[in-house]
Design a protein around this motif. Structure first.
Motif, PDB file in Angstrom:
ATOM      1  N   GLY A  52       0.804  -1.214   0.000  1.00  0.00           N
ATOM      2  CA  GLY A  52       0.000   0.000   0.000  1.00  0.00           C
ATOM      3  C   GLY A  52       0.836   1.263   0.000  1.00  0.00           C
ATOM      4  O   GLY A  52       0.601   2.184  -0.775  1.00  0.00           O
ATOM      5  N   ILE A  53       1.806   1.303   0.869  1.00  0.00           N
ATOM      6  CA  ILE A  53       2.555   2.549   1.058  1.00  0.00           C
ATOM      7  C   ILE A  53       3.639   2.695   0.011  1.00  0.00           C
ATOM      8  O   ILE A  53       3.967   3.801  -0.416  1.00  0.00           O
ATOM      9  CB  ILE A  53       3.142   2.582   2.489  1.00  0.00           C
ATOM     10  N   ASP A  58      10.681   5.256   2.837  1.00  0.00           N
ATOM     11  CA  ASP A  58      11.422   5.015   4.069  1.00  0.00           C
ATOM     12  C   ASP A  58      10.563   4.328   5.113  1.00  0.00           C
ATOM     13  O   ASP A  58      11.050   3.550   5.912  1.00  0.00           O
ATOM     14  CB  ASP A  58      11.941   6.338   4.644  1.00  0.00           C
ATOM     15  N   ILE A  59       9.255   4.650   5.100  1.00  0.00           N
ATOM     16  CA  ILE A  59       8.372   4.039   6.097  1.00  0.00           C
ATOM     17  C   ILE A  59       8.488   2.534   6.010  1.00  0.00           C
ATOM     18  O   ILE A  59       8.680   1.844   7.006  1.00  0.00           O
ATOM     19  CB  ILE A  59       6.898   4.453   5.867  1.00  0.00           C
ATOM     20  N   VAL A  60       8.398   2.016   4.779  1.00  0.00           N
ATOM     21  CA  VAL A  60       8.432   0.569   4.620  1.00  0.00           C
ATOM     22  C   VAL A  60       9.850   0.030   4.770  1.00  0.00           C
ATOM     23  O   VAL A  60      10.081  -0.977   5.430  1.00  0.00           O
ATOM     24  CB  VAL A  60       7.831   0.171   3.251  1.00  0.00           C
ATOM     25  N   PRO A  79       1.590   1.621  10.689  1.00  0.00           N
ATOM     26  CA  PRO A  79       2.254   2.921  10.641  1.00  0.00           C
ATOM     27  C   PRO A  79       1.304   4.018  10.197  1.00  0.00           C
ATOM     28  O   PRO A  79       1.615   5.202  10.330  1.00  0.00           O
ATOM     29  CB  PRO A  79       3.358   2.724   9.603  1.00  0.00           C
ATOM     30  N   GLU A  80       0.161   3.632   9.645  1.00  0.00           N
ATOM     31  CA  GLU A  80      -0.854   4.582   9.204  1.00  0.00           C
ATOM     32  C   GLU A  80      -2.117   3.769   8.993  1.00  0.00           C
ATOM     33  O   GLU A  80      -2.106   2.551   9.101  1.00  0.00           O
ATOM     34  CB  GLU A  80      -0.415   5.303   7.933  1.00  0.00           C
ATOM     35  N   MET A  81      -3.214   4.440   8.702  1.00  0.00           N
ATOM     36  CA  MET A  81      -4.505   3.772   8.799  1.00  0.00           C
ATOM     37  C   MET A  81      -5.126   3.429   7.452  1.00  0.00           C
ATOM     38  O   MET A  81      -5.950   2.529   7.363  1.00  0.00           O
ATOM     39  CB  MET A  81      -5.443   4.687   9.587  1.00  0.00           C
ATOM     40  N   PHE A 110       2.399   3.380  14.781  1.00  0.00           N
ATOM     41  CA  PHE A 110       3.763   3.047  15.212  1.00  0.00           C
ATOM     42  C   PHE A 110       4.756   3.226  14.072  1.00  0.00           C
ATOM     43  O   PHE A 110       4.550   2.686  12.987  1.00  0.00           O
ATOM     44  CB  PHE A 110       3.803   1.594  15.695  1.00  0.00           C
ATOM     45  N   ARG A 111       5.804   3.961  14.342  1.00  0.00           N
ATOM     46  CA  ARG A 111       6.902   4.051  13.379  1.00  0.00           C
ATOM     47  C   ARG A 111       8.209   4.123  14.140  1.00  0.00           C
ATOM     48  O   ARG A 111       8.341   4.902  15.083  1.00  0.00           O
ATOM     49  CB  ARG A 111       6.776   5.302  12.490  1.00  0.00           C
ATOM     50  N   GLN A 112       9.182   3.317  13.709  1.00  0.00           N
ATOM     51  CA  GLN A 112      10.440   3.258  14.448  1.00  0.00           C
ATOM     52  C   GLN A 112      11.406   4.324  13.946  1.00  0.00           C
ATOM     53  O   GLN A 112      12.377   4.032  13.258  1.00  0.00           O
ATOM     54  CB  GLN A 112      11.067   1.865  14.307  1.00  0.00           C
ATOM     55  N   GLU A 113      11.123   5.590  14.322  1.00  0.00           N
ATOM     56  CA  GLU A 113      11.978   6.693  13.925  1.00  0.00           C
ATOM     57  C   GLU A 113      12.621   7.289  15.158  1.00  0.00           C
ATOM     58  O   GLU A 113      12.202   7.031  16.277  1.00  0.00           O
ATOM     59  CB  GLU A 113      11.146   7.796  13.253  1.00  0.00           C
TER      60      GLU A 113
END
Length: 420
Positions: A52-53, A58-60, A79-81, A110-113
């Motif tokens: 999807g993303i 970077d998110i993925v 990480p998003e809805m 949740f995002r690991q940043e």
RNA sequence: GUGGGCGUAGCUCAGUUGGUUAGAGCGUCUGGUUGUGGCCCAGAAGGCCGUGGGUUCAAGUCCCAUCGCUCACCCCA
């Protein structure tokens, strides 16, 4: 002592009223627009977000909380809805039950940043998705809802930015045009932007490097290369916003990070929260459902960061919450009356009064101090000779007046206090 | 992943050029006549000075490491 994981935060009781207030405003406005709440699991199969993303984002590639569970399935904390909502919609065939689904949510993400001001590893968003129509009125509606919510929270230092990304074909064409323009400047771009040239060329517009910005000033703009239909849609969005009296800026350089956006994109920025100034963002994602393996359904949505919004509210001192108080504090005059006092508190509490009493066997003075600390409207004294006469003493804490009340008449004080 | 700033009481912070038993304000608790709050007054509790090592006669103060927090970059809501 074990501490909370980096980037996570406890929301303590002294903060919770702000959260409740925000959540109340969100549901109220969403429901005025007839959006229905949806709740999805906090974790999903990893591939849902990867597809999807966009694999390259970077998110993925590095910011997801991904685990292998005991059945060897790769799962990811959302990480998003949007991807989850589209998944749920397809899974339950909501699109077959009605043409347009208007949904909203309030949920942790949740995002690991690396954390910074207004950015956490577990954070909270509210947002809306309208799935099943390509009507640009819905694009505008997203902006209206988001803006109205922020205004209802008393925020003033807001900037609404909108842009159109058009359809994928024209965007791909445009990327080639941009690539052509940038090729001769390539070695003058910053290191980061040279990387972006390969990974996500549109984001070079967002570069904070001065020299990059200079180069981009003369760059061709996507909005100049949109097809007629996209331009027409964009025009409609602008008209609705004008009519809704929402001040906006067209920012041809506004490029959302995620792969699935088409047509309208928007952001609402705040001038009072530091570097992470986007309070919310969203846009249209007509291709997403199909990309996830579902039926082709057009959709549009937005998401807003609650921590950032509350930070803005704090900095603008915009939330004027009433001071908290309790209805009644029950003061025990004699130590022996612990049980009697507790039983009395039970009656009052079961009659919808907010009641507190001492659990620490403290002195009358200490109990009174506590009653004052809790902002008790009334204090009820139990004990002494009055109690022997089957009476209690009710004290109004604002004017200090006291009256004796027979225990038989307890219901009258209850109705008196509630009746205020 | 990269860079800057900061770690002293529950909270916000003082702590001189290294020098005795580490301080303040707020908060907490107790009291200021029998059973009455806010204001005021008195007293008390509460600190491995983030952790480990080093320099020194002597370290909260200087050096190194480490952990944590924070802000910014990348990226993004």
């Amino acid at each position: 002592m074990i501490k909370a994981i980096t980037g996570t935060k406890d929301i303590l009781p002294d903060q919770i009223a702000r959260w409740h207030y925000l959540e109340m405003i969100v549901s109220y406005i969403m429901e005025c627009f007839n959006y229905k709440e949806i709740r999805t699991p906090v974790f999903e199969e990893t591939s849902l977000f990867a597809r999807g993303i966009g694999e390259a984002t970077d998110i993925v590639s590095k910011e997801m909380y991904t685990f292998i569970d005991r059945s060897e399935t790769s799962v990811t904390l959302k990480p998003e809805m949007t991807a989850s909502v589209v998944r749920a919609l397809n899974e339950h065939s909501l699109d077959k039950k009605q043409g347009l689904n208007k949904l909203y949510y309030i949920s942790p993400m949740f995002r690991q940043e690396r954390p910074q001001a207004g950015r956490y590893r577990q954070f909270h968003q509210f947002g809306a998705e309208a799935i099943g129509s390509d009507n640009p009125a819905l694009d505008a509606e997203m902006i209206v809802i988001a803006y109205d919510i922020l205004k209802s929270l008393g925020l003033n230092d807001l900037t609404v930015k909108i842009n159109s990304l058009g359809v994928p074909v024209s965007r791909e064409n445009y990327k080639n045009i941009l690539r052509e323009y940038l090729t001769p400047h390539l070695k003058n771009l910053s290191e980061d932007s040279q990387k972006r040239f390969e990974t996500n060329i549109l984001r070079i517009f967002d570069s904070k490097a001065e020299n990059d910005q200079k180069i981009m000033e003369d760059a061709p703009l996507l909005i100049e290369h949109l097809d007629d239909n996209s331009l027409e849609n964009f025009e409609k969005v602008k008209q609705i916003l004008l009519h809704a009296q929402i001040p906006f800026e067209i920012d041809p350089k506004l490029v959302r990070g995620l792969d699935y956006y088409t047509h309208t994109t928007f952001e609402i920025l705040s001038g009072s929260v530091g570097s992470q100034s986007a309070l919310c963002g969203g846009g249209r994602y007509d291709g997403l459902s199909e990309q996830l393996g579902g039926t082709a359904i057009p959709g549009v949505g937005f998401a807003a960061g609650i921590e950032r919004i509350l930070l803005a509210c704090e900095n603008e001192k915009s939330l004027d919450l009433p001071t908290e108080s309790i209805d009644l504090y029950l003061v025990r005059l004699d130590k022996e009356l612990q049980n009697a006092a507790y039983n009395l508190s039970l009656i009052l509490r079961r009659n919808d009064l907010v009641v507190e009493l001492d659990y620490l066997q403290r002195s009358v003075k200490a109990q009174m101090r506590e009653a004052n600390k809790f902002n008790a409207k009334y204090v009820l004294f139990i004990g002494g000779e009055e109690y022997e006469r089957n009476e209690v003493v009710l004290k109004n804490m604002s004017d200090g007046e006291q009256q004796n009340i027979n225990l038989e008449d307890l219901s009258t004080i209850i109705s008196k206090i509630i009746g205020e």
